[in-house]
Design a protein around this motif. Structure first.
Motif, mmCIF file in Angstrom:
data_model
loop_
_atom_site.group_PDB
_atom_site.id
_atom_site.type_symbol
_atom_site.label_atom_id
_atom_site.label_comp_id
_atom_site.label_asym_id
_atom_site.label_seq_id
_atom_site.Cartn_x
_atom_site.Cartn_y
_atom_site.Cartn_z
ATOM 1 N N ASN A 1 32.599 32.701 34.326
ATOM 2 C CA ASN A 1 33.877 32.216 35.592
ATOM 3 C C ASN A 1 33.224 32.809 37.014
ATOM 4 O OD1 ASN A 1 35.941 31.909 33.191
ATOM 5 N ND2 ASN A 1 35.875 35.369 34.227
ATOM 6 N N LEU A 2 32.140 32.643 37.208
ATOM 7 C CA LEU A 2 31.638 32.972 38.497
ATOM 8 C C LEU A 2 30.689 31.722 39.430
ATOM 9 C CD1 LEU A 2 30.145 34.971 40.959
ATOM 10 C CD2 LEU A 2 28.573 34.882 39.210
ATOM 11 N N MET B 1 45.060 38.692 41.286
ATOM 12 C CA MET B 1 46.147 38.336 40.592
ATOM 13 C C MET B 1 46.733 36.574 40.835
ATOM 14 S SD MET B 1 48.307 38.499 38.165
ATOM 15 C CE MET B 1 48.288 40.282 38.277
ATOM 16 N N GLU B 2 46.677 36.115 42.556
ATOM 17 C CA GLU B 2 46.785 34.607 43.124
ATOM 18 C C GLU B 2 45.396 33.946 42.769
ATOM 19 O OE1 GLU B 2 49.097 33.724 44.829
ATOM 20 O OE2 GLU B 2 49.752 35.379 45.320
ATOM 21 N N TRP B 3 44.052 34.563 41.978
ATOM 22 C CA TRP B 3 43.130 34.102 41.611
ATOM 23 C C TRP B 3 43.482 33.678 39.838
ATOM 24 C CZ3 TRP B 3 39.326 30.953 42.729
ATOM 25 C CH2 TRP B 3 37.915 30.950 42.093
ATOM 26 N N LYS B 4 43.818 34.625 39.733
ATOM 27 C CA LYS B 4 44.377 34.270 38.432
ATOM 28 C C LYS B 4 45.451 33.616 37.805
ATOM 29 C CE LYS B 4 44.135 35.892 34.003
ATOM 30 N NZ LYS B 4 42.803 36.635 32.465
ATOM 31 N N LYS B 5 46.597 33.518 38.644
ATOM 32 C CA LYS B 5 48.062 32.148 39.077
ATOM 33 C C LYS B 5 46.967 30.890 39.102
ATOM 34 C CE LYS B 5 50.985 33.240 41.118
ATOM 35 N NZ LYS B 5 51.616 33.976 42.692
ATOM 36 N N PHE B 6 46.203 31.225 39.696
ATOM 37 C CA PHE B 6 44.991 29.985 40.271
ATOM 38 C C PHE B 6 44.350 29.201 39.198
ATOM 39 C CE2 PHE B 6 41.735 26.688 42.354
ATOM 40 C CZ PHE B 6 43.159 26.386 42.390
ATOM 41 N N THR B 7 43.152 29.745 38.305
ATOM 42 C CA THR B 7 42.786 29.569 37.609
ATOM 43 C C THR B 7 42.895 30.096 36.163
ATOM 44 O OG1 THR B 7 41.011 31.516 37.674
ATOM 45 C CG2 THR B 7 41.034 29.627 39.361
ATOM 46 N N GLY B 8 43.554 30.706 35.798
ATOM 47 C CA GLY B 8 43.668 31.273 34.602
ATOM 48 C C GLY B 8 42.371 32.293 34.533
ATOM 49 N N ARG B 9 41.625 32.583 35.081
ATOM 50 C CA ARG B 9 40.619 33.056 35.188
ATOM 51 C C ARG B 9 40.465 34.765 35.663
ATOM 52 N NH1 ARG B 9 35.678 30.404 33.203
ATOM 53 N NH2 ARG B 9 36.890 27.903 32.321
ATOM 54 N N CYS B 10 38.857 35.220 34.844
ATOM 55 C CA CYS B 10 38.803 36.660 35.712
ATOM 56 C C CYS B 10 37.878 36.305 36.981
ATOM 57 C CB CYS B 10 37.435 37.590 34.181
ATOM 58 S SG CYS B 10 37.295 38.973 34.998
ATOM 59 N N MET B 11 37.859 37.506 37.769
ATOM 60 C CA MET B 11 37.135 37.032 39.551
ATOM 61 C C MET B 11 36.013 37.927 38.967
ATOM 62 S SD MET B 11 36.195 35.524 41.610
ATOM 63 C CE MET B 11 35.208 35.658 42.989
ATOM 64 N N VAL B 12 34.844 37.887 39.239
ATOM 65 C CA VAL B 12 33.841 38.705 40.046
ATOM 66 C C VAL B 12 33.245 38.902 41.074
ATOM 67 C CG1 VAL B 12 30.975 38.992 39.250
ATOM 68 C CG2 VAL B 12 32.841 37.960 37.702
ATOM 69 N N TYR B 13 33.421 40.038 41.378
ATOM 70 C CA TYR B 13 33.563 39.806 43.226
ATOM 71 C C TYR B 13 32.075 39.926 44.194
ATOM 72 C CZ TYR B 13 38.258 40.008 42.326
ATOM 73 O OH TYR B 13 39.810 39.412 42.412
ATOM 74 N N ALA B 14 31.023 40.390 43.206
ATOM 75 C CA ALA B 14 30.108 40.895 43.310
ATOM 76 C C ALA B 14 28.818 41.415 42.506
ATOM 77 C CB ALA B 14 30.584 42.844 43.767
ATOM 78 N N VAL B 15 27.207 41.699 42.677
ATOM 79 C CA VAL B 15 26.469 41.465 41.729
ATOM 80 C C VAL B 15 26.005 42.478 42.171
ATOM 81 C CG1 VAL B 15 27.148 39.062 40.518
ATOM 82 C CG2 VAL B 15 25.332 39.479 42.371
ATOM 83 N N TRP B 16 24.774 43.133 41.229
ATOM 84 C CA TRP B 16 23.785 43.347 42.191
ATOM 85 C C TRP B 16 22.797 42.873 42.223
ATOM 86 C CZ3 TRP B 16 28.088 46.676 40.472
ATOM 87 C CH2 TRP B 16 27.727 47.553 41.096
ATOM 88 N N ALA B 17 21.957 42.654 43.410
ATOM 89 C CA ALA B 17 21.014 41.278 43.200
ATOM 90 C C ALA B 17 19.546 41.981 43.518
ATOM 91 C CB ALA B 17 21.211 40.760 44.111
ATOM 92 N N VAL B 18 18.219 41.568 43.334
ATOM 93 C CA VAL B 18 17.145 41.861 43.595
ATOM 94 C C VAL B 18 16.213 40.635 44.268
ATOM 95 C CG1 VAL B 18 16.375 41.935 41.154
ATOM 96 C CG2 VAL B 18 15.018 43.213 42.819
ATOM 97 N N HIS B 19 15.235 41.085 45.298
ATOM 98 C CA HIS B 19 14.283 40.436 45.424
ATOM 99 C C HIS B 19 13.498 40.472 44.540
ATOM 100 C CE1 HIS B 19 15.227 39.635 49.729
ATOM 101 N NE2 HIS B 19 15.308 40.536 49.787
#
Length: 280
Positions: free
Chosen positions: A253-254, A170-188
């Motif tokens: 957003n990321l 919620m603090e991120w949304k208040k600051f940026t007005g955006r959704c937050m992507v916390y994690a992704v699936w990554a591959v080598h």
């Protein structure tokens, strides 16, 4: 076909996938390893895994060797419930105070630093060590950041006579007005290049597993009720807060998150978002 070595973070924010991998056959053809974000991040970076869910900031630091699996992430638009700052004083009064960070995550460390400095002009001193959700703020600190299941527990067991609680989503949304992507699936990249069939199989199992687990959310929740300190309603609501699709909007957003991290010297360069070549 080479069996991909997959890291899986067994947090409640991916309970639908955990259910599908362990109970519904979506883990077939995958060598699965479980752990907290910090361990899975480290194992992927050091080639002990071929792919993993990782903290978003980890991809930014290693974009030269990793690819993002398309249309999969852990995100929330506003309140996230599982990244909570617990403080002895209001957040706007924090300045050069001591803040304890959980050792479990990397993105949340960057996340809280950006919010406190950019939104509140604060410059706390950060220390990393174990935090207990039953006693969230050590006596020698002003505040502590909890993530994952511990944070969700704190969210539902607030002692507002002693502490202030801040949902950092919620603090991120208040600051940026955006959704937050916390994690992704990554591959080598090397694994993706040399094992296209295994890559396609891995992505299909994860992509379909997330959606199958969510479609059977009631059954997924039932598998953890006896071992977790949450009610069915609490987990049902939480799995509506968390979202798992990664669209162009959320990739954008990321990049906003990465921009602030770069400006503060928390990552060495601006990363490029490169997606793994798979068919959805």
């Amino acid at each position: 076909m080479n069996k991909p070595r997959l890291g899986h973070i067994n947090f409640l924010n991916v309970l639908p996938l955990t259910y599908s991998l362990k109970n519904c056959g979506f883990g077939d053809g995958i060598d699965l390893k479980n752990g907290v974000p910090s361990v899975m991040n480290n194992d992927l970076i050091n080639n002990r895994l071929d792919a993993s869910e990782v903290s978003s900031i980890v991809y930014a630091k290693h974009d030269d060797s990793l690819l993002i699996l398309p249309d999969m992430c852990v995100r929330a638009d506003g309140s996230v419930r599982s990244i909570i700052l617990v403080s002895r004083k209001p957040i706007y009064e924090i300045n050069e105070d001591k803040i304890i960070l959980t050792a479990q995550s990397a993105t949340s460390h960057t996340f809280v630093r950006i919010i406190l400095q950019k939104a509140y002009d604060a410059n706390p001193k950060y220390y990393t060590r174990h935090i207990s959700p039953e006693s969230p703020v050590p006596e020698d600190a002003t505040a502590a950041l909890l993530i994952g299941n511990d944070a969700l527990y704190v969210y539902h067991h607030q002692d507002r006579e002693k502490f202030y609680y801040y949902d950092m989503g919620m603090e991120w949304k208040k600051f940026t007005g955006r959704c937050m992507v916390y994690a992704v699936w990554a591959v080598h990249r090397d694994f993706a290049k040399n094992n296209p069939e295994a890559l396609q199989h891995l992505h299909q199992q994860l992509y379909k597993g997330l959606r199958y687990g969510y479609a059977n959310k009631k059954d997924a929740i039932a598998t953890v009720l006896d071992t977790m300190p949450f009610t069915f309603q609490q987990l049902d609501e939480y799995l509506e807060v968390i979202k798992w699709n990664l669209t162009e909007e959320y990739l954008d957003n990321l990049m906003v998150f990465y921009k602030y991290a770069y400006e503060m010297g928390l990552i060495p360069k601006m990363p490029k978002l490169r997606l793994a070549p798979v068919n959805i």
